[in-house]
Every structure is written in C-alpha cells, then in structure tokens.
Design a protein around this motif. Structure first.
Motif, short mmCIF file in Angstrom:
data_model
loop_
_atom_site.label_atom_id
_atom_site.label_comp_id
_atom_site.label_asym_id
_atom_site.label_seq_id
_atom_site.Cartn_x
_atom_site.Cartn_y
_atom_site.Cartn_z
N LEU A 14 -21.07 -57.74 -38.05
CA LEU A 14 -20.57 -58.14 -39.36
C LEU A 14 -21.68 -58.11 -40.42
O LEU A 14 -21.45 -57.70 -41.55
N GLU A 15 -22.86 -58.55 -40.05
CA GLU A 15 -23.99 -58.58 -41.00
C GLU A 15 -24.35 -57.18 -41.47
O GLU A 15 -24.67 -56.99 -42.64
N ARG A 16 -24.33 -56.20 -40.57
CA ARG A 16 -24.62 -54.82 -40.98
C ARG A 16 -23.65 -54.38 -42.07
O ARG A 16 -24.05 -53.77 -43.07
N TYR A 17 -22.37 -54.68 -41.91
CA TYR A 17 -21.39 -54.28 -42.92
C TYR A 17 -21.48 -55.12 -44.18
O TYR A 17 -21.27 -54.62 -45.28
N ARG A 18 -21.86 -56.38 -44.04
CA ARG A 18 -22.05 -57.22 -45.22
C ARG A 18 -23.18 -56.65 -46.07
O ARG A 18 -23.05 -56.52 -47.29
N GLN A 19 -24.27 -56.26 -45.43
CA GLN A 19 -25.40 -55.68 -46.15
C GLN A 19 -25.02 -54.35 -46.80
O GLN A 19 -25.40 -54.08 -47.94
N LEU A 20 -24.27 -53.53 -46.08
CA LEU A 20 -23.82 -52.25 -46.62
C LEU A 20 -23.00 -52.47 -47.89
O LEU A 20 -23.25 -51.85 -48.92
N TRP A 21 -22.03 -53.36 -47.81
CA TRP A 21 -21.17 -53.60 -48.97
C TRP A 21 -21.92 -54.29 -50.10
O TRP A 21 -21.69 -54.01 -51.27
N ALA A 22 -22.85 -55.17 -49.76
CA ALA A 22 -23.65 -55.82 -50.81
C ALA A 22 -24.46 -54.78 -51.58
O ALA A 22 -24.52 -54.82 -52.81
N SER A 23 -25.06 -53.81 -50.88
CA SER A 23 -25.84 -52.78 -51.57
C SER A 23 -24.92 -51.89 -52.41
O SER A 23 -25.29 -51.49 -53.52
N ARG A 24 -23.74 -51.60 -51.91
CA ARG A 24 -22.80 -50.79 -52.70
C ARG A 24 -22.36 -51.53 -53.96
O ARG A 24 -22.25 -50.93 -55.03
#
Length: 119
Positions: free
Chosen positions: A87-97
């Motif tokens: 989940l954290e990997r996707y949270r970081q991905l979406w936060a950067s987007r």
C-alpha cells in the motif's frame, strides 16, 4: 505444494475486502471472542460466522482455539507488513503524481494571471 509469491497478499486483501470481516478484526482487536459471541454481535448465523472466521484464519489474520465446545477467536500472527509495504508503494506513487498535478495547476494559474493582465 508451491505457493505463488503473491498468494498471501491475495488472501489478505480478499479477507479484508469484506466489511463484516473487517468488523470482526476490529472486535477482536478489543478482546478475544467466541464464534457464538461474534455471530450474535453481527446478527448472523453460526454457519455464516464460521465461514467468515475461516477466511480470516486462512489469511493468518485470526487464530482460533477450541476448548470443549467453545471455539475462541483472537487476532492472528500475521502483522500485515507485506500488505502495508504494498500500500505504501502506491501511496507514494499517487502522492508524487498529485504533486506533479499541483505544479501543472500552479503553472496554469500563473499563465492565466499574466495573460489576464495583458488584456
């Protein structure tokens, strides 16, 4: 039998996908409970509750112990580190987007201000 590396992750998310099972985990986070107590709390048949507990148990989220005729449930040994990391990997991905999107919006606002002043 060889298990697929993502099988545990799949089992965890499948178990967590149901609101009743998430409620059971919340309840067990407060205190251990028998399947009968859980069935009463969730207004469900014993058979239905046993199925939900079985899914949670297979995923490692709940452990049960039978003493006499009573099967008691408690939170299981699974600590959800792998699930949290996923989940954290996707949270970081979406936060950067979203950060990039904020930059684009800010640039458009600046251009609009400059163009608005020229007219």
């Amino acid at each position: 039998m060889v298990q697929h590396p993502g099988a545990r992750l799949n089992a965890s998310f499948a178990a967590l996908s149901d609101a009743t099972r998430r409620g059971i985990l919340e309840q067990l986070g407060r205190s251990d409970a028998s399947i009968t107590d859980l069935a009463e709390k969730f207004h469900m048949t014993l058979t239905g509750m046993k199925k939900h507990v079985g899914v949670l148990e297979q995923a490692g989220l709940v452990a049960t112990m039978k003493v006499g005729r009573v099967r008691t449930c408690k939170l299981g040994p699974l600590q959800l580190e792998e699930e949290t990391a996923w989940l954290e990997r996707y949270r970081q991905l979406w936060a950067s987007r979203f950060d990039e999107l904020d930059k684009v919006v800010e640039e458009l606002k600046q251009k609009e201000k400059v163009n608005g002043r020229k007219k």
